[in-house]
Design a protein around this motif. Structure first.
Motif, PDB file in Angstrom:
ATOM      1  N   ALA A 105      92.253 -27.955-122.326  1.00  0.00           N
ATOM      2  CA  ALA A 105      92.708 -26.841-122.730  1.00  0.00           C
ATOM      3  C   ALA A 105      92.611 -25.763-121.662  1.00  0.00           C
ATOM      4  O   ALA A 105      93.211 -24.932-121.079  1.00  0.00           O
ATOM      5  CB  ALA A 105      92.013 -26.264-124.041  1.00  0.00           C
ATOM      6  N   VAL A 106      91.219 -25.915-120.712  1.00  0.00           N
ATOM      7  CA  VAL A 106      91.034 -25.045-119.812  1.00  0.00           C
ATOM      8  C   VAL A 106      91.961 -25.414-118.784  1.00  0.00           C
ATOM      9  O   VAL A 106      92.325 -24.464-118.093  1.00  0.00           O
ATOM     10  CB  VAL A 106      89.195 -25.480-119.207  1.00  0.00           C
ATOM     11  N   GLY A 107      92.431 -26.482-118.418  1.00  0.00           N
ATOM     12  CA  GLY A 107      93.536 -26.818-117.382  1.00  0.00           C
ATOM     13  C   GLY A 107      94.758 -25.971-117.813  1.00  0.00           C
ATOM     14  O   GLY A 107      95.332 -25.515-116.756  1.00  0.00           O
ATOM     15  N   ILE A 108      95.020 -26.268-119.103  1.00  0.00           N
ATOM     16  CA  ILE A 108      96.442 -25.427-119.521  1.00  0.00           C
ATOM     17  C   ILE A 108      96.366 -24.078-119.172  1.00  0.00           C
ATOM     18  O   ILE A 108      97.192 -23.287-118.521  1.00  0.00           O
ATOM     19  CB  ILE A 108      96.786 -25.845-120.716  1.00  0.00           C
ATOM     20  N   VAL A 109      95.135 -23.304-119.747  1.00  0.00           N
ATOM     21  CA  VAL A 109      94.934 -21.857-119.490  1.00  0.00           C
ATOM     22  C   VAL A 109      94.921 -21.451-118.129  1.00  0.00           C
ATOM     23  O   VAL A 109      95.436 -20.595-117.692  1.00  0.00           O
ATOM     24  CB  VAL A 109      93.720 -21.490-120.227  1.00  0.00           C
ATOM     25  N   TRP A 110      94.187 -22.400-117.432  1.00  0.00           N
ATOM     26  CA  TRP A 110      94.210 -21.942-115.645  1.00  0.00           C
ATOM     27  C   TRP A 110      95.356 -22.207-114.947  1.00  0.00           C
ATOM     28  O   TRP A 110      95.711 -21.268-114.362  1.00  0.00           O
ATOM     29  CB  TRP A 110      93.074 -23.083-115.108  1.00  0.00           C
ATOM     30  N   THR A 111      96.208 -23.240-115.471  1.00  0.00           N
ATOM     31  CA  THR A 111      97.429 -23.062-115.007  1.00  0.00           C
ATOM     32  C   THR A 111      98.673 -22.132-115.133  1.00  0.00           C
ATOM     33  O   THR A 111      99.313 -21.236-114.330  1.00  0.00           O
ATOM     34  CB  THR A 111      98.115 -24.903-115.549  1.00  0.00           C
ATOM     35  N   LEU A 112      98.457 -21.751-116.444  1.00  0.00           N
ATOM     36  CA  LEU A 112      99.063 -20.210-117.013  1.00  0.00           C
ATOM     37  C   LEU A 112      98.858 -19.103-116.477  1.00  0.00           C
ATOM     38  O   LEU A 112      99.711 -18.545-115.892  1.00  0.00           O
ATOM     39  CB  LEU A 112      99.211 -20.515-118.549  1.00  0.00           C
ATOM     40  N   ALA A 113      97.294 -19.178-116.271  1.00  0.00           N
ATOM     41  CA  ALA A 113      96.847 -17.910-115.593  1.00  0.00           C
ATOM     42  C   ALA A 113      97.150 -17.845-113.996  1.00  0.00           C
ATOM     43  O   ALA A 113      97.491 -16.883-113.634  1.00  0.00           O
ATOM     44  CB  ALA A 113      95.325 -17.912-115.817  1.00  0.00           C
ATOM     45  N   GLN A 114      97.168 -18.697-113.417  1.00  0.00           N
ATOM     46  CA  GLN A 114      97.552 -18.951-112.185  1.00  0.00           C
ATOM     47  C   GLN A 114      99.100 -18.507-112.123  1.00  0.00           C
ATOM     48  O   GLN A 114      99.403 -17.843-111.047  1.00  0.00           O
ATOM     49  CB  GLN A 114      97.430 -20.179-111.659  1.00  0.00           C
ATOM     50  N   ALA A 115      99.962 -18.986-112.948  1.00  0.00           N
ATOM     51  CA  ALA A 115     101.359 -18.745-112.645  1.00  0.00           C
ATOM     52  C   ALA A 115     101.662 -17.311-112.963  1.00  0.00           C
ATOM     53  O   ALA A 115     102.333 -16.622-112.172  1.00  0.00           O
ATOM     54  CB  ALA A 115     101.990 -19.326-113.999  1.00  0.00           C
ATOM     55  N   VAL A 116     100.781 -16.524-113.710  1.00  0.00           N
ATOM     56  CA  VAL A 116     100.859 -15.153-113.887  1.00  0.00           C
ATOM     57  C   VAL A 116     100.590 -14.370-112.715  1.00  0.00           C
ATOM     58  O   VAL A 116     101.144 -13.672-112.182  1.00  0.00           O
ATOM     59  CB  VAL A 116      99.833 -14.535-115.321  1.00  0.00           C
ATOM     60  N   VAL A 117      99.277 -14.700-112.028  1.00  0.00           N
ATOM     61  CA  VAL A 117      98.788 -14.512-110.803  1.00  0.00           C
ATOM     62  C   VAL A 117      99.782 -14.472-109.738  1.00  0.00           C
ATOM     63  O   VAL A 117     100.209 -13.391-108.849  1.00  0.00           O
ATOM     64  CB  VAL A 117      97.444 -14.824-110.396  1.00  0.00           C
ATOM     65  N   VAL A 118     100.250 -15.685-109.600  1.00  0.00           N
ATOM     66  CA  VAL A 118     101.320 -15.877-108.516  1.00  0.00           C
ATOM     67  C   VAL A 118     102.590 -15.380-108.710  1.00  0.00           C
ATOM     68  O   VAL A 118     103.158 -14.590-107.732  1.00  0.00           O
ATOM     69  CB  VAL A 118     101.387 -17.437-108.356  1.00  0.00           C
ATOM     70  N   GLY A 119     103.157 -15.176-109.895  1.00  0.00           N
ATOM     71  CA  GLY A 119     104.238 -14.252-110.400  1.00  0.00           C
ATOM     72  C   GLY A 119     104.084 -12.853-109.697  1.00  0.00           C
ATOM     73  O   GLY A 119     104.929 -12.133-109.418  1.00  0.00           O
ATOM     74  N   GLY A 120     102.917 -12.342-110.224  1.00  0.00           N
ATOM     75  CA  GLY A 120     102.402 -10.809-109.738  1.00  0.00           C
ATOM     76  C   GLY A 120     102.557 -10.727-108.465  1.00  0.00           C
ATOM     77  O   GLY A 120     102.961  -9.728-107.814  1.00  0.00           O
ATOM     78  N   PHE A 121     101.910 -11.631-107.371  1.00  0.00           N
ATOM     79  CA  PHE A 121     102.190 -11.694-106.073  1.00  0.00           C
ATOM     80  C   PHE A 121     103.736 -11.494-105.636  1.00  0.00           C
ATOM     81  O   PHE A 121     103.926 -10.732-104.870  1.00  0.00           O
ATOM     82  CB  PHE A 121     101.652 -12.889-105.412  1.00  0.00           C
ATOM     83  N   ALA A 122     104.611 -12.191-106.126  1.00  0.00           N
ATOM     84  CA  ALA A 122     105.873 -12.377-105.906  1.00  0.00           C
ATOM     85  C   ALA A 122     106.313 -10.880-106.134  1.00  0.00           C
ATOM     86  O   ALA A 122     107.469 -10.381-105.389  1.00  0.00           O
ATOM     87  CB  ALA A 122     106.610 -13.536-106.831  1.00  0.00           C
ATOM     88  N   VAL A 123     106.128 -10.560-107.516  1.00  0.00           N
ATOM     89  CA  VAL A 123     106.871  -9.224-107.650  1.00  0.00           C
ATOM     90  C   VAL A 123     106.155  -7.992-106.799  1.00  0.00           C
ATOM     91  O   VAL A 123     106.924  -6.985-106.213  1.00  0.00           O
ATOM     92  CB  VAL A 123     106.313  -8.693-109.277  1.00  0.00           C
ATOM     93  N   ALA A 124     105.034  -8.149-106.532  1.00  0.00           N
ATOM     94  CA  ALA A 124     104.337  -6.925-105.809  1.00  0.00           C
ATOM     95  C   ALA A 124     105.004  -7.387-104.369  1.00  0.00           C
ATOM     96  O   ALA A 124     105.090  -6.139-103.402  1.00  0.00           O
ATOM     97  CB  ALA A 124     103.133  -7.296-105.300  1.00  0.00           C
TER      98      ALA A 124
END
Length: 137
Positions: A105-124
């Motif tokens: 569960a931690v791995g899934i949450v971490w992977t999804l959180a990472q996706a949000v952060v990296v997606g945010g980098f792309a947008v910025a």
């Protein structure tokens, strides 16, 4: 004078977006390399996988940092970073869904959180690049 200030601000935002991406990616890379034996059970992945991702992150971070250090980062290279970040964010979501069974569960949450952060980098970065282009035109 106002146009010069706008151009500098837009350039500064792009530099900031690239530098934050490089620092966060580098920190994650070091953590994955150093702490892989501690994180593998927590995330539900192998130490080898974490080390490979960590090594990739370090190489990526160095490249993005060097790009951010340019007075006027090459637009094509910035676009490649943006595309890579968008691809990484998408692949992370797919990985979290498809590989959910071995991940904790931690791995899934971490992977999804990472996706949000990296997606945010792309947008910025896209906003910074677009602003730079419009201030030059």
């Amino acid at each position: 004078m106002i146009a010069q200030l706008e151009a500098k601000t837009n350039q500064s935002f792009l530099h900031l977006a690239l530098k934050v991406d490089a620092v966060v990616s580098g920190a994650n890379g070091v953590a994955y390399l150093v702490a892989a034996p501690l994180l593998d059970d927590l995330f539900g992945t192998s130490s080898g996988f974490l080390r490979a991702v960590g090594a990739f992150f370090l190489v990526y971070a160095i490249g993005v940092w060097l790009l951010s250090a340019q007075h006027r980062p090459n637009s094509t290279l910035v676009a490649a970073v943006i595309g890579g970040n968008a691809l990484w964010a998408t692949a992370s979501v797919v990985f979290a869904i498809v590989e959910a069974r071995p991940l904790t569960a931690v791995g899934i949450v971490w992977t999804l959180a990472q996706a949000v952060v990296v997606g945010g980098f792309a947008v910025a970065q896209a906003v910074g690049l677009r602003s730079r282009r419009s201030s030059v035109a």
